[in-house]
Design an enzyme around this catalytic site. Structure first.
Site, short mmCIF file in Angstrom:
data_model
loop_
_atom_site.label_atom_id
_atom_site.label_comp_id
_atom_site.label_asym_id
_atom_site.label_seq_id
_atom_site.Cartn_x
_atom_site.Cartn_y
_atom_site.Cartn_z
N SER A 4 -2.50 -7.79 3.09
CA SER A 4 -2.72 -7.60 4.37
C SER A 4 -2.97 -9.13 5.13
O SER A 4 -2.73 -9.50 6.32
CB SER A 4 -3.93 -6.86 4.76
OG SER A 4 -3.64 -5.57 4.39
N LYS B 243 -15.99 -8.62 4.49
CA LYS B 243 -14.77 -9.12 5.01
C LYS B 243 -14.90 -8.99 6.53
O LYS B 243 -15.84 -8.15 7.04
CB LYS B 243 -13.73 -8.09 4.70
CG LYS B 243 -13.18 -8.32 3.34
CD LYS B 243 -11.87 -7.59 3.07
CE LYS B 243 -10.99 -7.90 1.76
NZ LYS B 243 -9.84 -6.98 1.78
N ARG C 291 -1.72 -5.72 -8.15
CA ARG C 291 -0.59 -6.33 -7.82
C ARG C 291 -0.26 -7.43 -8.92
O ARG C 291 0.89 -7.99 -9.36
CB ARG C 291 -0.72 -7.22 -6.57
CG ARG C 291 -0.54 -6.43 -5.28
CD ARG C 291 -0.93 -6.98 -4.27
NE ARG C 291 -2.51 -7.47 -4.14
CZ ARG C 291 -2.94 -7.84 -3.15
NH1 ARG C 291 -2.44 -8.32 -2.11
NH2 ARG C 291 -4.37 -8.38 -3.33
N HIS D 81 0.83 -1.18 -0.16
CA HIS D 81 -0.13 0.01 0.09
C HIS D 81 0.71 1.47 -0.09
O HIS D 81 0.58 2.21 -0.65
CB HIS D 81 -0.73 0.06 1.26
CG HIS D 81 -1.93 -1.11 1.32
ND1 HIS D 81 -2.10 -1.68 2.58
CD2 HIS D 81 -2.88 -1.53 0.52
CE1 HIS D 81 -3.02 -2.72 2.22
NE2 HIS D 81 -3.56 -2.60 1.18
O1 PNS Z 1 -8.57 -3.18 0.49
P1 PNS Z 1 -9.91 -3.78 -0.16
O2 PNS Z 1 -10.41 -4.58 0.89
O3 PNS Z 1 -9.53 -4.55 -1.42
O4 PNS Z 1 -10.63 -2.47 -0.33
C1 PNS Z 1 -12.04 -2.77 -0.78
C2 PNS Z 1 -12.88 -1.47 -0.57
C3 PNS Z 1 -12.83 -1.27 1.18
C4 PNS Z 1 -12.19 -0.24 -1.27
C5 PNS Z 1 -14.40 -1.65 -1.20
O5 PNS Z 1 -14.76 -2.73 -0.53
C6 PNS Z 1 -15.02 -0.31 -1.08
O6 PNS Z 1 -15.18 0.47 -1.67
N1 PNS Z 1 -16.00 -0.58 0.11
C7 PNS Z 1 -16.87 0.65 0.38
C8 PNS Z 1 -18.39 0.00 -0.18
C9 PNS Z 1 -18.32 0.20 -1.67
O7 PNS Z 1 -18.42 1.48 -2.33
N2 PNS Z 1 -18.54 -0.93 -2.22
C10 PNS Z 1 -18.71 -1.10 -3.64
C11 PNS Z 1 -17.81 -0.82 -4.61
S1 PNS Z 1 -17.85 -1.99 -5.73
#
Ligand code: PNS
Length: 180
Positions: free
Chosen positions: A129, A41, A91, A17
């Site tokens: 992570s 998650k 990645r 990150h």
């Molecule tokens: O680090 P990650 O877990 O890949 O991040 C994913 C994250 C938290 C950025 C994504 O789940 C997100 O944007 N969550 C907020 C809710 C949302 O907008 N979800 C719909 C997008 S498809």
């Protein structure tokens, strides 16, 4: 002035990150790193803990803001009219399908929300992570995966959470003798 948002779970922030944050901070005038929730998650660290790790890890980078939001990224993007673009790290090809879906969903929900991808540096392509958490739970060496300033907080929380989970599992299946 161009401002990017770098969204993620950051549970916890890794060197992968940080690589994306540093490179984005050179490309944009400002980078807003926002801790969001993926409701599918489960997380090891609270949102304030994840923000604190990010603040420590990015303390030397001047054009970074850390924030968190309990909602859709598209809505956060709408509230923050100062943000121009979403930055995501890629990645490997395995990330692509999911990130492609998210980029299109965000654009569909908010037409202003364009995503640009930055390829992860080669030395961090394997860092995640969840991998970091496994190494930390067994008290392994985190030096190549997580900024040094947050090693101890991650190690101490995850080793004690893991010990407690093992104790509960042993108590539940009867393999824990009285007094243990
Ligand atoms: O680090 P990650 O877990 O890949 O991040 C994913 C994250 C938290 C950025 C994504 O789940 C997100 O944007 N969550 C907020 C809710 C949302 O907008 N979800 C719909 C997008 S498809």
């Amino acid at each position: 002035m161009k401002t990017a948002i770098y969204p993620g779970s950051f549970d916890p922030v890794t060197n992968g990150h940080l690589d994306i944050i540093k490179r984005a901070a050179k490309m944009f005038d400002k980078v807003v790193v926002v801790v969001l929730i993926n409701p599918l998650k489960s997380y090891s660290f609270t949102i304030p803990e994840r923000c604190e790790f990010l603040k420590k890890a990015t303390a030397e980078i001047p054009n970074i803001e850390i924030d968190s939001y309990d909602g859709l990224l598209a809505d956060y993007f709408n509230i923050r009219q100062d943000i121009d673009v979403i930055v995501k790290g890629l990645r490997a090809t395995s990330d692509f399908e999911y990130e492609f879906q998210m980029a299109h969903t965000n654009k569909d929900l908010n037409h202003r929300a364009e995503t640009v991808f930055i390829p992860a540096s080669l030395n961090t392509t394997f860092v995640s992570s969840s991998m970091v958490k496994q190494v930390a739970m067994f008290d392994g060496d985190l030096k190549n995966y997580v900024p040094a300033c947050i090693h101890e907080q991650i190690r101490s929380k995850l080793t004690s959470d893991f010990a407690e989970a093992k104790r509960k599992a042993a108590a539940a299946d009867g393999s824990l003798r009285k007094g243990q």
